[in-house]
Scaffold this motif. Structure first.
Motif, PDB file in Angstrom:
ATOM      1  N   MET A 445       0.689  -1.324   0.075  1.00 17.86           N
ATOM      2  CA  MET A 445      -0.099  -0.092   0.069  1.00 17.86           C
ATOM      3  C   MET A 445       0.880   1.252  -0.069  1.00 17.86           C
ATOM      4  N   MET A 446       2.066   1.135   0.729  1.00 21.16           N
ATOM      5  CA  MET A 446       2.666   2.385   0.926  1.00 21.16           C
ATOM      6  C   MET A 446       3.628   2.538  -0.393  1.00 21.16           C
ATOM      7  N   ARG A 447       3.880   1.639  -1.003  1.00 17.91           N
ATOM      8  CA  ARG A 447       4.643   1.822  -2.546  1.00 17.91           C
ATOM      9  C   ARG A 447       3.636   2.331  -3.637  1.00 17.91           C
ATOM     10  N   ALA A 448       2.571   1.709  -3.312  1.00 16.78           N
ATOM     11  CA  ALA A 448       1.624   2.115  -4.482  1.00 16.78           C
ATOM     12  C   ALA A 448       1.055   3.732  -4.284  1.00 16.78           C
ATOM     13  N   ARG A 449       0.930   4.316  -3.014  1.00 17.63           N
ATOM     14  CA  ARG A 449       0.550   5.522  -2.713  1.00 17.63           C
ATOM     15  C   ARG A 449       1.530   6.631  -2.905  1.00 17.63           C
ATOM     16  N   GLY A 450       2.807   6.181  -2.489  1.00 18.01           N
ATOM     17  CA  GLY A 450       3.787   7.178  -2.169  1.00 18.01           C
ATOM     18  C   GLY A 450       4.523   7.749  -3.342  1.00 18.01           C
ATOM     19  N   ARG A 451       5.344   8.609  -3.133  1.00 15.29           N
ATOM     20  CA  ARG A 451       6.530   9.138  -4.080  1.00 15.29           C
ATOM     21  C   ARG A 451       7.510   9.524  -3.374  1.00 15.29           C
ATOM     22  N   TYR A 452       8.698   9.738  -4.207  1.00 16.75           N
ATOM     23  CA  TYR A 452       9.723   9.941  -3.326  1.00 16.75           C
ATOM     24  C   TYR A 452      10.365  11.312  -3.646  1.00 16.75           C
ATOM     25  N   SER A 453      10.918  12.132  -2.699  1.00 17.33           N
ATOM     26  CA  SER A 453      11.519  13.483  -2.760  1.00 17.33           C
ATOM     27  C   SER A 453      12.280  13.490  -1.418  1.00 17.33           C
ATOM     28  N   ASP A 454      13.656  14.460  -1.600  1.00 22.21           N
ATOM     29  CA  ASP A 454      14.293  14.846  -0.637  1.00 22.21           C
ATOM     30  C   ASP A 454      13.901  16.490  -0.260  1.00 22.21           C
ATOM     31  N   GLY A 455      12.823  17.013  -0.718  1.00 21.23           N
ATOM     32  CA  GLY A 455      12.355  18.159  -0.472  1.00 21.23           C
ATOM     33  C   GLY A 455      13.589  19.235  -0.606  1.00 21.23           C
ATOM     34  N   ALA A 456      14.050  19.299  -1.601  1.00 20.38           N
ATOM     35  CA  ALA A 456      15.580  20.200  -1.917  1.00 20.38           C
ATOM     36  C   ALA A 456      15.042  21.097  -2.743  1.00 20.38           C
ATOM     37  N   PHE A 457      14.361  20.964  -4.094  1.00 21.03           N
ATOM     38  CA  PHE A 457      14.396  21.887  -4.876  1.00 21.03           C
ATOM     39  C   PHE A 457      12.895  22.609  -5.183  1.00 21.03           C
ATOM     40  N   GLY A 458      12.703  23.686  -5.552  1.00 22.43           N
ATOM     41  CA  GLY A 458      11.445  24.279  -6.091  1.00 22.43           C
ATOM     42  C   GLY A 458      10.427  23.892  -5.088  1.00 22.43           C
ATOM     43  N   TRP A 459       9.041  23.520  -5.765  1.00 23.42           N
ATOM     44  CA  TRP A 459       7.786  23.386  -4.962  1.00 23.42           C
ATOM     45  C   TRP A 459       7.818  22.198  -4.068  1.00 23.42           C
ATOM     46  N   GLU A 460       9.133  21.331  -4.019  1.00 21.63           N
ATOM     47  CA  GLU A 460       8.993  20.061  -3.300  1.00 21.63           C
ATOM     48  C   GLU A 460       9.596  20.592  -1.959  1.00 21.63           C
ATOM     49  N   VAL A 461      10.061  21.672  -1.701  1.00 23.33           N
ATOM     50  CA  VAL A 461      10.662  22.255  -0.419  1.00 23.33           C
ATOM     51  C   VAL A 461       9.443  21.823   0.696  1.00 23.33           C
ATOM     52  N   GLN A 462       8.304  21.960   0.200  1.00 21.17           N
ATOM     53  CA  GLN A 462       6.980  21.471   1.252  1.00 21.17           C
ATOM     54  C   GLN A 462       7.028  20.380   1.925  1.00 21.17           C
ATOM     55  N   PHE A 463       7.882  19.296   1.336  1.00 19.97           N
ATOM     56  CA  PHE A 463       7.714  18.183   1.860  1.00 19.97           C
ATOM     57  C   PHE A 463       8.976  18.078   2.894  1.00 19.97           C
ATOM     58  N   ALA A 464       8.808  18.337   4.178  1.00 15.78           N
ATOM     59  CA  ALA A 464       9.768  18.590   5.046  1.00 15.78           C
ATOM     60  C   ALA A 464      10.754  17.417   5.471  1.00 15.78           C
ATOM     61  N   ARG A 465      11.662  17.614   6.239  1.00 13.91           N
ATOM     62  CA  ARG A 465      12.272  16.415   6.770  1.00 13.91           C
ATOM     63  C   ARG A 465      11.727  16.184   8.143  1.00 13.91           C
ATOM     64  N   GLY A 466      12.139  14.975   8.879  1.00 17.42           N
ATOM     65  CA  GLY A 466      11.781  14.778  10.224  1.00 17.42           C
ATOM     66  C   GLY A 466      10.941  13.325  10.367  1.00 17.42           C
ATOM     67  N   GLN A 467      10.819  12.915  11.607  1.00  9.79           N
ATOM     68  CA  GLN A 467      10.177  11.713  11.857  1.00  9.79           C
ATOM     69  C   GLN A 467       9.124  11.691  12.862  1.00  9.79           C
ATOM     70  N   ASP A 468       8.917  12.945  13.314  1.00  2.65           N
ATOM     71  CA  ASP A 468       8.076  12.929  14.466  1.00  2.65           C
ATOM     72  C   ASP A 468       6.669  12.620  14.375  1.00  2.65           C
ATOM     73  N   GLU A 469       5.864  12.495  15.141  1.00 10.82           N
ATOM     74  CA  GLU A 469       4.622  12.196  14.818  1.00 10.82           C
ATOM     75  C   GLU A 469       3.511  12.811  13.983  1.00 10.82           C
ATOM     76  N   ALA A 470       4.007  14.105  14.102  1.00 14.29           N
ATOM     77  CA  ALA A 470       3.229  15.032  13.090  1.00 14.29           C
ATOM     78  C   ALA A 470       3.505  14.884  11.735  1.00 14.29           C
ATOM     79  N   ARG A 471       4.871  14.821  11.565  1.00 11.77           N
ATOM     80  CA  ARG A 471       5.419  14.559  10.123  1.00 11.77           C
ATOM     81  C   ARG A 471       4.978  13.364   9.534  1.00 11.77           C
ATOM     82  N   LEU A 472       5.119  12.254  10.546  1.00 14.99           N
ATOM     83  CA  LEU A 472       4.709  10.665   9.820  1.00 14.99           C
ATOM     84  C   LEU A 472       3.301  10.749   9.564  1.00 14.99           C
TER      85      LEU A 472
END
Length: 730
Positions: A445-472
């Motif tokens: 399910m995760m693989r089918a729904r997911g996309r991969y990004s390091d949140g480094a450039f352009g509009w993808e910076v909205q995908f923040a780093r972190g692993q706290d409960e809010a981010r996950l």
């Protein structure tokens, strides 16, 4: 006081003190610690007796500390070649009075009996034997001399380790034989305190009866905490002394420094060399850290996670992990770190077998803390440029077996922290017949729904780093599942845990063909525990999507569980509690045996002198015999060469401790070079030498050994057999 009593009691005090120290049998490595403890007990007994004979027992309060200083100097070793003692020697002995105990309880057993930690048995033997002997001379109560000895026994058990294969023997020793010996001594002393008209037997047993009753009543509650079975016995090293590894940052926390980022970030290591691995087998995967607990903010490496284990703590390396290529017969893997590493974690591979202690200039073992259960290590300082080390490892198969059953040893704090992913767990359970199958469904399910990004450039910076409960929670339950290894591995491990499959996160890298590991080689993955207790990798491709996100990607539908009305539906179970320790097997009753002593005990006291003086030479003779009779012929060559080096150290000759045999031979003189080369040929050569050749080599070594140090003063040569230098280093 009768002459018999004057000599008998000190001898018994010495013997019982040494027996109490022997309770460290499963805690220390080798026998040097017991030799030192017995020597300390002998010194303490003799010092008090001398003061008692001179009628100045009160001055023992001064003499005993002085005796500790002198004994500590001998234990730690002093270089007399400069003609004077260094002030640092006294400082080491003084600070060792408390530092030795910190090292003892802060090291995985068996503890290597070298250096400062030897001051613990030396001090224990000296102080307790001195107190017990003083009570025999000055105390009127027959049980007073036992107080310090029983206190020492309790302290030895508390600072020791949990018993394993020798547990039954040790319980019999300390719970039976030792206790009976103490009671017999009290009864013997009580018989001598009666009036002249009393019968000796009646005088003894009038006091013996209540002593036996009281001892029996106290044995149950005290024995349960000190000598208790399995998990119930108090062991100090399991309550304190672990390194606070959960407060240290991990490579998963800073995962995006290993990925290409916008701007000129000073800590970015995307294309930067982190380390070089030499002699690593093809396909070696370095494991930087193993994160086995989630605290709601991040995955951390923690102490005391493994149920039923006493080794799941980050402590100093035990003697079993300190080895050399000669001892293992294998080539170590070498790691050279660069300044870009900038972490406290020590990259290792597979299951650690040992560190190469012969490697010069490496990371000091004293600055490392190791967890044998996860086979990970951390330094007490930041590692980086010019840090290097070598280690030996085994490589178990990491592949997750088909149709594997999951273990039930789920970490409860992690399970509770993953409650916000209950919707994923509920959906994954539907239509599956096992917990492991449900995990694989959640991964799909995760693989089918997911996309991969390091949140480094352009509009993808909205995908923040972190692993706290809010981010996950946003990553798993939000409209767009976008993240990198940090979010995918952290979330997948939490879902698996909520499905009651033990899971952990590992960060590491596969070593390229050239051995140079860069930041872009670093990845994170999930490991699952199966029923046999082993951990296996859940393939990253099973749950991680490598597709890049697009602006026009449709939003994901919420993951929500619908009511299941099927007859096979079951409610969500709670994780299985940690297994409770199994009760010990019943002990067979031991037959009590008592022997009547006759004659004077005075001659036994004189045995203390040869015990204290002859312990070290006697141990060296036993060591030489063991080396000469080694089962492997090549090991006999190694032992013969070590015998030559030990003699040089005892003579005070400057021989490097962690160098090759030819390098050590150069330090001794060119006459030793042929012997060094012969030993290397026997160990590393293609042919196996014969036993006769090994005996001939031993004869040559002993001949050279006898002529070592022609310029060494006669007094130094005479004292060489008594020197502890080779015990500390050899």
């Amino acid at each position: 006081m009768s002459l018999e009593r004057a000599w008998r009691d000190p001898v018994i005090a010495f013997v019982l003190t040494t027996a109490a120290i022997a309770g460290w049998w499963t805690t220390f490595d080798g026998l040097a610690w017991l030799v030192v403890g017995a020597a300390g007990a002998a010194v303490g007994t003799v010092v008090v007796l001398l003061h008692a004979r001179l009628g100045s027992l009160v001055w023992a309060f001064v003499s005993v500390p002085v005796a500790y200083l002198l004994l500590g100097i001998v234990v730690l070793g002093v270089d007399f070649t400069g003609g004077s003692l260094r002030g640092t020697t006294f400082t080491r002995v003084l600070t060792g009075a408390w530092e030795s105990w910190r090292l003892l309880v802060g090291t995985h057993p068996p503890v290597e009996a070298t250096g400062t930690v030897l001051l613990a048995p030396a001090m224990a033997g000296l102080l307790v034997a001195a107190q017990a002997t003083a009570f025999t001379r000055a105390g009127s109560r027959p049980g007073w001399p036992l107080a310090p000895i029983l206190g020492l026994l309790a302290w030895v058990l508390v600072t020791g380790s949990h018993l394993t294969s020798s547990g039954t023997w040790s319980r019999i020793l300390f719970g039976g034989v030792f206790g009976l010996a103490c009671l017999a001594w009290v009864v013997l002393r009580a018989g001598r305190t009666g009036s002249p008209t009393d019968s000796p037997a009646s005088a003894r047993w009038v006091l013996a009866a209540p002593v036996l009753v009281v001892s029996t009543l106290l044995a149950v509650p005290l024995g349960g905490s000190l000598l208790g079975d399995g998990e119930q016995r108090l062991v100090l090293r399991e309550q304190t002394a672990a390194y606070a590894v959960d407060l240290v940052g991990t490579p998963l926390d800073s995962f995006r420094r290993f990925r290409k980022q916008s701007g000129d970030l000073p800590d970015n290591a995307w294309r930067t060399q982190l380390l070089r691995a030499t002699s690593a087998p093809d396909g070696t995967v370095l494991r930087f850290t193993v994160l086995d607990r989630y605290d709601g903010r991040r995955w951390v490496a923690a102490n005391d996670v493994e149920p039923g284990s006493h080794d799941d703590r980050f402590q100093l390396f035990g003697a079993d992990y300190l080895t050399t290529p000669d001892e293992t017969g294998t080539t170590p893997i070498r790691i050279d770190l660069t300044g870009a590493w900038n972490s406290q974690w020590l990259p290792l591979a597979g299951r650690l077998v040992g560190l190469n202690t012969d490697f010069p200039g490496g990371v000091p073992v004293s600055s490392l803390r190791f967890n044998p259960v996860t086979s990970t290590a951390i330094a007490t300082r930041t590692l980086g440029g010019n840090d290097e080390y070598e280690f030996f490892a085994e490589f178990p198969d990491p592949t997750l077996p088909d149709h594997a059953e999951a273990s039930r040893l789920v970490d409860r704090p992690t399970y509770d922290a993953a409650e916000f992913l209950d919707n994923w767990a509920e959906v994954a359970r539907r239509g599956t017949s096992s917990r492991m199958e449900a995990v694989l469904k959640a991964a799909s399910m995760m693989r089918a729904r997911g996309r991969y990004s390091d949140g480094a450039f352009g509009w993808e910076v909205q995908f923040a780093r972190g692993q706290d409960e809010a981010r996950l929670d946003d990553f798993m339950n939000g409209p767009h599942m976008v993240g990198d290894d940090e979010q995918y591995a952290a979330a997948m491990a939490l879902v698996a845990t909520r499905l009651r499959v033990p899971a952990r996160v590992v960060v590491g890298a596969r070593v390229p063909a050239d051995g140079i590991v860069k930041g872009n080689d670093v990845v994170a993955w999930v490991e699952l525990r199966i029923a046999d207790g082993t951990w296996h990798e859940l393939p990253r491709s099973a749950y991680m999507s490598f597709r890049s996100p697009r602006r026009n990607d449709p939003e994901n539908d919420p993951v929500a569980a619908e009511p299941d009305t099927s007859p096979t539906a079951t409610s969500r179970p709670s994780p299985s509690p940690s297994p409770s320790p199994q009760p010990d097997q019943d002990h067979s009753d031991q037959q009590d045996r008592a022997e009547q002593s006759s004659g004077s005990w005075r001659w036994l006291l004189w045995l203390l002198v040869p015990v204290a003086v002859g312990a070290v030479p006697g141990y060296k003779l036993l060591r030489r015999a063991r080396r000469r009779r080694a089962s492997r012929v090549s090991v006999r060559y190694v032992g013969a060469w070590q015998e030559l080096i030990d003699r040089a150290r005892d003579l005070g000759l400057p021989v490097p401790a962690h160098r090759s045999r030819p390098a050590q031979a150069v330090a001794l003189g060119t006459f030793a070079l042929p012997l060094a080369r012969t030993a290397d040929d026997a160990v590393f050569g293609p042919a196996t030498p014969s036993i006769d050749e090994a005996d001939s080599y031993w004869g040559s070594v002993l001949e050279v050994r006898a002529g070592l140090g022609p310029d060494v003063p006669a007094w130094r040569r005479w004292l060489a057999p008594f020197s502890p230098a080779s015990l500390r280093q050899g």
